[in-house]
Design a protein around this motif. Structure first.
Motif, PDB file in Angstrom:
ATOM      1  N   TYR A 165      16.256 -77.883 -74.898  1.00 23.99           N
ATOM      2  CA  TYR A 165      15.866 -79.069 -74.119  1.00 23.99           C
ATOM      3  C   TYR A 165      14.628 -78.838 -73.268  1.00 23.99           C
ATOM      4  CZ  TYR A 165      20.621 -80.273 -75.469  1.00 23.99           C
ATOM      5  OH  TYR A 165      21.769 -80.502 -76.190  1.00 23.99           O
ATOM      6  N   ASP A 166      13.982 -77.670 -73.465  1.00 29.41           N
ATOM      7  CA  ASP A 166      12.763 -77.387 -72.732  1.00 29.41           C
ATOM      8  C   ASP A 166      13.005 -77.405 -71.226  1.00 29.41           C
ATOM      9  OD1 ASP A 166      10.154 -76.695 -72.681  1.00 29.41           O
ATOM     10  OD2 ASP A 166       9.370 -78.747 -72.690  1.00 29.41           O
ATOM     11  N   MET A 167      14.131 -76.857 -70.817  1.00 28.74           N
ATOM     12  CA  MET A 167      14.452 -76.851 -69.383  1.00 28.74           C
ATOM     13  C   MET A 167      13.970 -75.555 -68.732  1.00 28.74           C
ATOM     14  SD  MET A 167      18.211 -78.669 -69.656  1.00 28.74           S
ATOM     15  CE  MET A 167      18.909 -77.856 -68.250  1.00 28.74           C
ATOM     16  N   HIS A 168      13.678 -75.620 -67.421  1.00 29.98           N
ATOM     17  CA  HIS A 168      13.270 -74.426 -66.659  1.00 29.98           C
ATOM     18  C   HIS A 168      14.554 -73.693 -66.264  1.00 29.98           C
ATOM     19  CE1 HIS A 168      11.183 -71.834 -63.853  1.00 29.98           C
ATOM     20  NE2 HIS A 168      10.018 -72.382 -64.171  1.00 29.98           N
ATOM     21  N   ALA A 169      15.198 -73.082 -67.284  1.00 32.96           N
ATOM     22  CA  ALA A 169      16.496 -72.419 -67.076  1.00 32.96           C
ATOM     23  C   ALA A 169      16.283 -70.911 -67.100  1.00 32.96           C
ATOM     24  CB  ALA A 169      17.469 -72.845 -68.163  1.00 32.96           C
ATOM     25  N   ASN A 170      16.698 -70.244 -66.034  1.00 38.08           N
ATOM     26  CA  ASN A 170      16.416 -68.815 -65.841  1.00 38.08           C
ATOM     27  C   ASN A 170      17.714 -68.029 -65.731  1.00 38.08           C
ATOM     28  OD1 ASN A 170      13.297 -68.797 -64.863  1.00 38.08           O
ATOM     29  ND2 ASN A 170      14.375 -70.633 -64.164  1.00 38.08           N
ATOM     30  N   SER A 171      17.685 -66.801 -66.253  1.00 39.07           N
ATOM     31  CA  SER A 171      18.862 -65.943 -66.130  1.00 39.07           C
ATOM     32  C   SER A 171      18.457 -64.654 -65.420  1.00 39.07           C
ATOM     33  CB  SER A 171      19.405 -65.631 -67.531  1.00 39.07           C
ATOM     34  OG  SER A 171      20.449 -64.700 -67.452  1.00 39.07           O
ATOM     35  N   GLY A 172      19.061 -64.429 -64.261  1.00 39.31           N
ATOM     36  CA  GLY A 172      18.814 -63.191 -63.523  1.00 39.31           C
ATOM     37  C   GLY A 172      19.925 -62.212 -63.853  1.00 39.31           C
ATOM     38  N   ILE A 173      19.555 -61.107 -64.515  1.00 34.49           N
ATOM     39  CA  ILE A 173      20.584 -60.119 -64.888  1.00 34.49           C
ATOM     40  C   ILE A 173      20.651 -59.114 -63.749  1.00 34.49           C
ATOM     41  CG2 ILE A 173      21.346 -58.485 -66.644  1.00 34.49           C
ATOM     42  CD1 ILE A 173      19.546 -59.991 -68.655  1.00 34.49           C
ATOM     43  N   LEU A 174      21.510 -59.413 -62.779  1.00 33.70           N
ATOM     44  CA  LEU A 174      21.539 -58.614 -61.556  1.00 33.70           C
ATOM     45  C   LEU A 174      22.549 -57.485 -61.666  1.00 33.70           C
ATOM     46  CD1 LEU A 174      19.728 -60.857 -60.665  1.00 33.70           C
ATOM     47  CD2 LEU A 174      21.030 -61.042 -58.536  1.00 33.70           C
ATOM     48  N   PHE A 175      22.125 -56.309 -61.269  1.00 33.81           N
ATOM     49  CA  PHE A 175      23.020 -55.166 -61.165  1.00 33.81           C
ATOM     50  C   PHE A 175      23.751 -55.278 -59.827  1.00 33.81           C
ATOM     51  CE2 PHE A 175      22.023 -52.167 -64.728  1.00 33.81           C
ATOM     52  CZ  PHE A 175      21.251 -53.063 -65.455  1.00 33.81           C
ATOM     53  N   ASN A 176      24.767 -54.404 -59.628  1.00 37.39           N
ATOM     54  CA  ASN A 176      25.613 -54.513 -58.421  1.00 37.39           C
ATOM     55  C   ASN A 176      24.765 -54.573 -57.162  1.00 37.39           C
ATOM     56  OD1 ASN A 176      27.056 -53.153 -60.618  1.00 37.39           O
ATOM     57  ND2 ASN A 176      28.748 -53.041 -59.181  1.00 37.39           N
ATOM     58  N   HIS A 177      25.169 -55.457 -56.252  1.00 40.72           N
ATOM     59  CA  HIS A 177      24.515 -55.472 -54.942  1.00 40.72           C
ATOM     60  C   HIS A 177      25.548 -55.821 -53.878  1.00 40.72           C
ATOM     61  CE1 HIS A 177      23.805 -59.241 -57.146  1.00 40.72           C
ATOM     62  NE2 HIS A 177      24.076 -59.849 -55.999  1.00 40.72           N
ATOM     63  N   GLY A 178      25.473 -55.084 -52.795  1.00 40.89           N
ATOM     64  CA  GLY A 178      26.440 -55.259 -51.717  1.00 40.89           C
ATOM     65  C   GLY A 178      25.741 -55.561 -50.413  1.00 40.89           C
ATOM     66  N   SER A 179      26.543 -55.586 -49.341  1.00 39.88           N
ATOM     67  CA  SER A 179      26.043 -55.905 -48.003  1.00 39.88           C
ATOM     68  C   SER A 179      27.260 -55.882 -47.090  1.00 39.88           C
ATOM     69  CB  SER A 179      25.446 -57.317 -47.989  1.00 39.88           C
ATOM     70  OG  SER A 179      26.502 -58.268 -48.103  1.00 39.88           O
ATOM     71  N   PRO A 180      27.041 -55.992 -45.796  1.00 37.00           N
ATOM     72  CA  PRO A 180      28.214 -56.114 -44.912  1.00 37.00           C
ATOM     73  C   PRO A 180      29.028 -57.383 -45.200  1.00 37.00           C
ATOM     74  CG  PRO A 180      26.301 -55.403 -43.670  1.00 37.00           C
ATOM     75  CD  PRO A 180      25.798 -55.774 -45.048  1.00 37.00           C
ATOM     76  N   ARG A 181      28.459 -58.337 -45.953  1.00 34.81           N
ATOM     77  CA  ARG A 181      29.214 -59.562 -46.300  1.00 34.81           C
ATOM     78  C   ARG A 181      29.877 -59.476 -47.666  1.00 34.81           C
ATOM     79  NH1 ARG A 181      24.431 -63.806 -44.992  1.00 34.81           N
ATOM     80  NH2 ARG A 181      23.780 -62.818 -43.037  1.00 34.81           N
ATOM     81  N   ARG A 182      29.844 -58.330 -48.311  1.00 32.50           N
ATOM     82  CA  ARG A 182      30.434 -58.156 -49.635  1.00 32.50           C
ATOM     83  C   ARG A 182      31.944 -58.400 -49.552  1.00 32.50           C
ATOM     84  NH1 ARG A 182      29.918 -58.088 -55.138  1.00 32.50           N
ATOM     85  NH2 ARG A 182      29.633 -56.012 -56.029  1.00 32.50           N
ATOM     86  N   GLY A 183      32.522 -59.007 -50.598  1.00 35.40           N
ATOM     87  CA  GLY A 183      33.973 -59.193 -50.670  1.00 35.40           C
ATOM     88  C   GLY A 183      34.684 -57.854 -50.504  1.00 35.40           C
ATOM     89  N   LEU A 184      35.826 -57.863 -49.820  1.00 36.04           N
ATOM     90  CA  LEU A 184      36.517 -56.619 -49.472  1.00 36.04           C
ATOM     91  C   LEU A 184      37.017 -55.840 -50.686  1.00 36.04           C
ATOM     92  CD1 LEU A 184      38.785 -57.961 -46.567  1.00 36.04           C
ATOM     93  CD2 LEU A 184      36.519 -56.892 -46.400  1.00 36.04           C
ATOM     94  N   GLU A 185      37.197 -56.521 -51.817  1.00 37.15           N
ATOM     95  CA  GLU A 185      37.807 -55.878 -52.977  1.00 37.15           C
ATOM     96  C   GLU A 185      36.809 -55.076 -53.815  1.00 37.15           C
ATOM     97  OE1 GLU A 185      36.942 -59.002 -52.505  1.00 37.15           O
ATOM     98  OE2 GLU A 185      37.356 -60.305 -54.215  1.00 37.15           O
ATOM     99  N   PHE A 186      35.505 -55.314 -53.649  1.00 37.55           N
ATOM    100  CA  PHE A 186      34.502 -54.604 -54.448  1.00 37.55           C
ATOM    101  C   PHE A 186      34.328 -53.189 -53.890  1.00 37.55           C
ATOM    102  CE2 PHE A 186      33.597 -59.138 -54.768  1.00 37.55           C
ATOM    103  CZ  PHE A 186      33.633 -59.308 -56.143  1.00 37.55           C
ATOM    104  N   VAL A 187      34.005 -52.247 -54.800  1.00 36.22           N
ATOM    105  CA  VAL A 187      34.210 -50.847 -54.445  1.00 36.22           C
ATOM    106  C   VAL A 187      33.394 -50.378 -53.235  1.00 36.22           C
ATOM    107  CG1 VAL A 187      32.568 -49.699 -56.028  1.00 36.22           C
ATOM    108  CG2 VAL A 187      34.735 -48.611 -55.473  1.00 36.22           C
ATOM    109  N   GLU A 188      32.113 -50.767 -53.142  1.00 36.39           N
ATOM    110  CA  GLU A 188      31.317 -50.224 -52.023  1.00 36.39           C
ATOM    111  C   GLU A 188      31.818 -50.749 -50.681  1.00 36.39           C
ATOM    112  OE1 GLU A 188      30.268 -52.321 -54.268  1.00 36.39           O
ATOM    113  OE2 GLU A 188      28.741 -53.706 -53.539  1.00 36.39           O
ATOM    114  N   ARG A 189      32.354 -51.990 -50.679  1.00 38.52           N
ATOM    115  CA  ARG A 189      32.902 -52.539 -49.425  1.00 38.52           C
ATOM    116  C   ARG A 189      34.272 -51.926 -49.132  1.00 38.52           C
ATOM    117  NH1 ARG A 189      33.090 -57.185 -45.998  1.00 38.52           N
ATOM    118  NH2 ARG A 189      33.797 -56.205 -44.071  1.00 38.52           N
ATOM    119  N   LYS A 190      35.055 -51.729 -50.194  1.00 41.06           N
ATOM    120  CA  LYS A 190      36.364 -51.104 -49.987  1.00 41.06           C
ATOM    121  C   LYS A 190      36.159 -49.712 -49.365  1.00 41.06           C
ATOM    122  CE  LYS A 190      40.523 -49.963 -52.609  1.00 41.06           C
ATOM    123  NZ  LYS A 190      41.137 -49.917 -53.945  1.00 41.06           N
ATOM    124  N   ILE A 191      35.107 -49.028 -49.822  1.00 42.43           N
ATOM    125  CA  ILE A 191      34.816 -47.692 -49.294  1.00 42.43           C
ATOM    126  C   ILE A 191      34.307 -47.789 -47.845  1.00 42.43           C
ATOM    127  CG2 ILE A 191      33.312 -45.665 -49.537  1.00 42.43           C
ATOM    128  CD1 ILE A 191      33.477 -46.152 -52.631  1.00 42.43           C
TER     129      ILE A 191
END
Ligand code: NDP
Ligand code: GDR
Length: 334
Positions: A165-191
């Motif tokens: 459809y000729d749309m400006h559709a983009n895919s960001g292939i993001l690797f893991n990223h965390g922060s102090p706001r990361r969900g508690l269940e993800f490994v870097e935040r759990k740690i």
């Protein structure tokens, strides 16, 4: 002022992206699904500067209504069932939200205004059992979880709507990223939370799963900048966003415990209940295309990120905030 719509605004990335878009002068509209408890913790500091609207990726009519009412020029589709272990317990729901939800949004765009620029939150989990190291945009996918499979669908349907459809559709292939706001269940935040609790005498051990898995982990604030940059290009595309460094879960533990003067070996227990039926052993991304085409570079290092996360959790626990015990919700049952 341009208007941007963020799905998944209540999540980690949604909150950082909302901040970024406000700074860039957008009217920010956030789509929020109905829940029995209103969950705007990550948005408290900007709540009065954004507009929230109800909608759900499972319900196409709600998406069309939001697009008709707010007429965004950019849409960032961050909403998903994003926790890999849950995807084995709820594979169909994961497919509905994380895979078909993307088609529902793309179709809503096609029917209302094809000129809207679209960002899809794709994932390094698509590479799964990796066939090359490091992983780049051309690396074939071999997902290892229902979540990874759903993200592969979301990625290809984004590419397909761009081509069909000729749309400006983009895919960001993001690797893991965390922060102090990361969900508690993800490994870097759990740690980081586990380290803080142990340091303050509120816990005696930290139970994790596979300590040998390796991940490329950056800071969420850096990664949302890449999302916005992708949508400012004349041509749509797919981009790997990563730091280019990889660390085992064991190394993450070592780094986080060392920050408070402790030895992880005295506290970390590897518990089979957290092992996955199929693991992604090694992820490390090559973000050359993003660097060369959109000028993206990460700013925060892995060490700075882990230290900031531990410090933030120490502060949280010291201020008396009570954290939930998540074992029941994060062990893998299938
Ligand atoms: P979070 O789990 O923190 O946030 C997910 C968001 O999606 C929440 O706002 C959640 O709402 C919302 N959501 C879930 N299901 C639906 C639904 N059916 N309809 C509407 N909203 C829904 O994820 P992150 O912020 O970490 O990640 C953002 C996106 O990026 C996700 O798509 C994730 O899969 C992807 N990704 C993340 C990476 C990372 O390392 N963080 C790396 C690569 C990709 P609620 O608050 O109500 O639960
Ligand atoms: P991931 O993140 O599956 O990469 O998906 P997660 O933090 O859940 O796992 C990373 C690695 O750590 C190992 N691990 C543990 N993981 C969790 N959650 N809990 C544990 O106790 C534990 N012990 C070891 C895992 O086995 C795995 O190898 C994240 C999500 O944000 C996705 O939405 C996103 O798409 C990808 O990152 C890129």
């Amino acid at each position: 002022m341009p208007t941007a719509l963020i799905t998944g605004i209540t999540g980690q990335d949604g909150s950082y992206l909302a901040e970024k878009l406000l700074q860039e002068g957008y009217d920010v509209v956030g789509m929020v699904r109905r829940t029995s408890v209103i969950n705007l913790d990550r948005l408290q500091h900007i709540e009065d500067r954004i507009t929230l609207v109800q909608g759900d990726l499972l319900d196409e009519v709600s998406l069309i209504s939001v697009l008709r009412e707010f007429e965004p020029t950019e849409i960032y589709n961050l909403a998903a069932m994003s926790f890999v272990p849950t995807s084995w317990q709820q594979p169909v729901l994961t497919g509905e939200a994380t895979a078909l939800g993307v088609t529902r949004m793309l179709d809503a765009i096609r029917m209302t205004n094809k000129a809207i620029r679209f960002y899809q939150a794709s994932s390094s989990e698509m590479f799964g059992k990796v066939v090359e190291v490091p992983q780049r945009e051309s690396t074939p996918f071999h997902p290892r979880s229902p979540y990874g499979v759903a993200k592969v669908y979301g990625h290809w349907i984004t590419v397909n709507y761009r081509e069909s459809y000729d749309m400006h559709a983009n895919s960001g292939i993001l690797f893991n990223h965390g922060s102090p706001r990361r969900g508690l269940e993800f490994v870097e935040r759990k740690i980081s939370l586990g380290v803080a609790a142990i340091k303050l005498g509120q816990a005696q051990e930290l139970r994790l799963g596979n300590l040998e898995a390796r991940r490329d982990i950056g800071f969420a604030g850096d990664y949302v900048r890449a999302m916005w940059q992708m949508l400012q290009q004349d041509e749509p595309g797919d981009y790997v966003i990563a730091t280019g460094e990889t660390h085992s879960i064991r190394e993450i533990c070592e780094t986080a415990f060392a920050h408070v003067g402790l030895d992880y070996q005295d506290y970390v227990v590897s518990d089979p209940r957290f092992y996955r039926p199929a693991e992604v052993d090694l992820l490390v991304g090559d973000a050359s295309r993003a660097r060369e085409t959109i000028g993206w570079e990460p700013q925060m290092t892995f060490l700075q990120l882990m230290q900031a996360m531990v410090d933030a959790d120490l502060q949280k626990l010291e201020s008396g905030v009570k954290m939930p015990n998540l074992v029941e919700f994060t062990t893998v049952r299938y």
